[in-house]
Design a protein around this motif. Structure first.
Motif, short mmCIF file in Angstrom:
data_model
loop_
_atom_site.label_atom_id
_atom_site.label_comp_id
_atom_site.label_asym_id
_atom_site.label_seq_id
_atom_site.Cartn_x
_atom_site.Cartn_y
_atom_site.Cartn_z
N TYR A 8 0.86 -1.22 0.00
CA TYR A 8 0.00 0.00 0.00
C TYR A 8 0.88 1.24 0.00
O TYR A 8 1.72 1.41 0.85
CB TYR A 8 -0.89 -0.02 1.25
N ASP A 9 0.64 2.11 -0.96
CA ASP A 9 1.41 3.37 -1.10
C ASP A 9 0.56 4.49 -0.53
O ASP A 9 -0.46 4.89 -1.11
CB ASP A 9 1.73 3.63 -2.57
N PRO A 10 0.97 5.03 0.65
CA PRO A 10 0.15 6.10 1.27
C PRO A 10 0.17 7.41 0.49
O PRO A 10 -0.74 8.23 0.63
CB PRO A 10 0.78 6.24 2.65
N ASP A 11 1.16 7.61 -0.31
CA ASP A 11 1.22 8.86 -1.08
C ASP A 11 0.14 8.89 -2.15
O ASP A 11 -0.46 9.95 -2.43
CB ASP A 11 2.60 9.02 -1.74
N THR A 12 -0.07 7.75 -2.75
CA THR A 12 -1.06 7.71 -3.84
C THR A 12 -2.36 7.10 -3.40
O THR A 12 -3.33 7.05 -4.17
CB THR A 12 -0.50 6.90 -5.02
N LEU A 13 -2.38 6.66 -2.14
CA LEU A 13 -3.55 6.01 -1.57
C LEU A 13 -4.03 4.88 -2.48
O LEU A 13 -5.22 4.71 -2.75
CB LEU A 13 -4.68 7.02 -1.33
N LYS A 17 2.25 -2.90 -7.11
CA LYS A 17 2.84 -4.25 -7.29
C LYS A 17 4.30 -4.22 -6.83
O LYS A 17 5.04 -3.31 -7.19
CB LYS A 17 2.77 -4.63 -8.75
N ILE A 18 4.65 -5.27 -6.04
CA ILE A 18 6.04 -5.35 -5.57
C ILE A 18 6.90 -5.99 -6.66
O ILE A 18 6.64 -7.11 -7.12
CB ILE A 18 6.15 -6.19 -4.29
N GLU A 19 7.90 -5.32 -7.06
CA GLU A 19 8.84 -5.84 -8.08
C GLU A 19 10.09 -6.37 -7.36
O GLU A 19 10.83 -5.61 -6.76
CB GLU A 19 9.23 -4.71 -9.05
N PRO A 20 10.32 -7.70 -7.42
CA PRO A 20 11.50 -8.25 -6.73
C PRO A 20 12.79 -7.78 -7.36
O PRO A 20 12.84 -7.56 -8.58
CB PRO A 20 11.35 -9.78 -6.89
N LYS A 21 13.82 -7.65 -6.52
CA LYS A 21 15.11 -7.22 -7.03
C LYS A 21 15.79 -8.38 -7.80
O LYS A 21 15.65 -9.55 -7.46
CB LYS A 21 16.03 -6.79 -5.89
N LYS A 22 16.53 -7.99 -8.80
CA LYS A 22 17.20 -9.01 -9.62
C LYS A 22 18.25 -9.81 -8.83
O LYS A 22 18.39 -11.02 -9.00
CB LYS A 22 17.86 -8.35 -10.82
#
Length: 325
Positions: A8-13, A17-22
Motif C-alpha cells: 500500500y502506497d500512502p502517497d497515492t492512496l 505491485k512489488i517488483e523483486p530485485k534481480k
C-alpha cells in the motif's frame, strides 16, 4: 505460477505491485540449485551404500565373490574326502605296516599337530571373508603336513620291507640236498654214536646220505667265506656267511663249485657230495650257526619240504643212531 505481491502506497492512496530485485532472484535461483545438488548428492551416497542400486562393476564383483565362495565350499568338501582317505592310510600304517615290520607307530599328537609361534595368516585378515579363507588355509596346511609325515613313514616302511626281504632270503630255509638225490637222512642233530670210536658224542649238524657227486645247493643268500680242506675232520668243505648272525657249513665234499669271496643266491649250486675228511661213507654233513653257536638245522627247512616230508624227517632225526662222521 508465482504469487504476485502488492504493497500500500500512502502517497497515492493505492496498492502497488512489488517488483523483486534481480539480485535476490539470482540468489534464490542459486540457493535452489545448490540445495538440489546437495540433496541429490546425499541421495546418491545413500543409494550407493545400500543394495537398492548396484553398478555393473559391483554386480560383476558380487558374482565373482559368490563364485569364490562356491569354490571354497567345493574345496572344503574335497579336503574332507582327502582327510578320510588319509585317516584310512594312517590307520593301516600304524596297525598293519609298522606292526608287521616291528616299527613303533607314529603318535597321534605328532600327526595332528598344528603350527605354533608366529601368526602365519596375518596377511589374510581384514577382509569380508577372512574367517572362511583362514580356516580353509589352516585346514589345507594341516593336510599337507599330515601327508608329509605319512610320506616319510611310507619311505621308512619301504626300507624296512627291503631289509626284511633281504633277511628272509638270507635265512638258510631250504634243504641243501634235494629229496630226489637223497638215499636217506642218515643222522640228525644231537647225541649220536661216533662211527670210529663208538663213544657217545654230540653231533652238531645233520648228515644227508647221497651218492658221490650229488649237487649241494646254497639254502640262502650269502657270501662264501671258506672253500678249502684246512679244517680237521670236515675234509673239503664250504662255509657261507648269510648275515644277520647266520652261517652254514657243508662238509666232506668231493668238489667245489664256488670260491672264497663269491656271493651266492638261494638255490645256487655250490659243490658236490663226497667222502673226504673224517667220513665213513659218501654224505653231506650240514651245520647251521647262529651268533657263533651251532643250532639244529631241522628248524630251517620250511622253504623246501611238504608237511609229510618234514614229519618224516623229524622222525628220522630223532633216532639216536650212528653218525657218518
Amino acid at each position: 505460477m508465482s504469487k504476485v505481491k502488492y504493497y500500500y502506497d500512502p502517497d497515492t492512496l493505492s496498492y502497488r505491485k512489488i517488483e523483486p530485485k534481480k539480485s535476490r532472484r539470482y540468489r534464490n535461483i542459486a540457493l535452489f540449485f545448490i540445495g538440489s545438488f546437495l540433496f541429490g548428492l546425499m541421495c546418491l551416497v545413500f543409494l550407493m551404500n545400500t543394495n537398492l542400486i548396484n553398478t555393473p562393476r559391483e554386480l560383476s564383483l558380487q558374482r565373482e565373490v559368490k563364485n569364490y565362495e562356491l569354490q571354497f565350499e567345493l574345496l572344503n568338501r574335497k579336503m574332507g574326502q582327502i582327510e578320510e582317505v588319509l585317516a584310512n592310510i594312517e590307520e593301516r600304517d600304524n596297525n598293519i605296516y609298522r606292526l608287521y615290520f616291528e616299527a613303533n607307530p607314529i603318535p597321534e599328537e605328532q600327526r595332528r599337530a598344528g603350527f605354533g609361534g608366529v601368526n602365519r595368516y596375518k596377511s589374510l585378515e581384514g577382509f569380508n571373508n577372512s574367517e572362511m579363507v583362514i580356516a580353509t588355509t589352516k585346514r589345507l596346511d594341516i593336510i599337507k603336513k599330515q601327508m608329509a609325515i605319512q610320506s616319510k613313514s611310507l619311505d621308512e616302511i619301504t626300507k624296512l620291507a627291503e631289509e626284511k626281504e633281504k633277511f628272509l632270503m638270507a635265512i638258510p630255509a631250504i634243504q641243501p640236498v634235494t629229496n630226489e638225490s637223497l638215499k636217506r637222512m642218515a643222522s640228525g642233530f644231537g647225541w649220536r654214536s661216533d662211527p670210529f670210536t663208538k663213544a657217545r658224542k654230540l653231533h652238531r649238524g645233520m648228515d644227508f646220505s647221497a651218492p658221490k657227486g650229488t649237487p649241494v645247493y646254497a639254502p640262502g643268500d650269502g657270501k662264501v667265506i671258506r672253500a678249502d680242506n684246512g679244517s680237521s675232520g670236515y675234509g673239503k668243505h664250504i662255509r657261507i656267511d648269510h648275515g644277520y648272525g647266520y652261517k652254514t657249513l657243508y662238509g666232506h665234499l668231493s668238489e667245489y663249485n664256488v670260491k672264497k669271496g663269491q656271493k651266492v643266491k638261494r638255490g645256487d649250486l655250490i659243490g658236490f657230495v663226497g667222502n673226504t675228511g673224517r667220513s665213513e661213507a659218501p654224505h653231506l654233513h650240514y651245520e647251521v650257526w647262529k651268533d657263533e653257536e651251532r643250532i639244529n638245522p631241522i628248524n630251517f627247512y620250511y622253504g623246501s619240504l611238504t608237511a609229510e616230508e618234514f614229519e618224516n624227517m623229524l622222525k628220522y632225526a630223532a633216532q639216536e643212531n650212528q653218525s657218518l662222521d
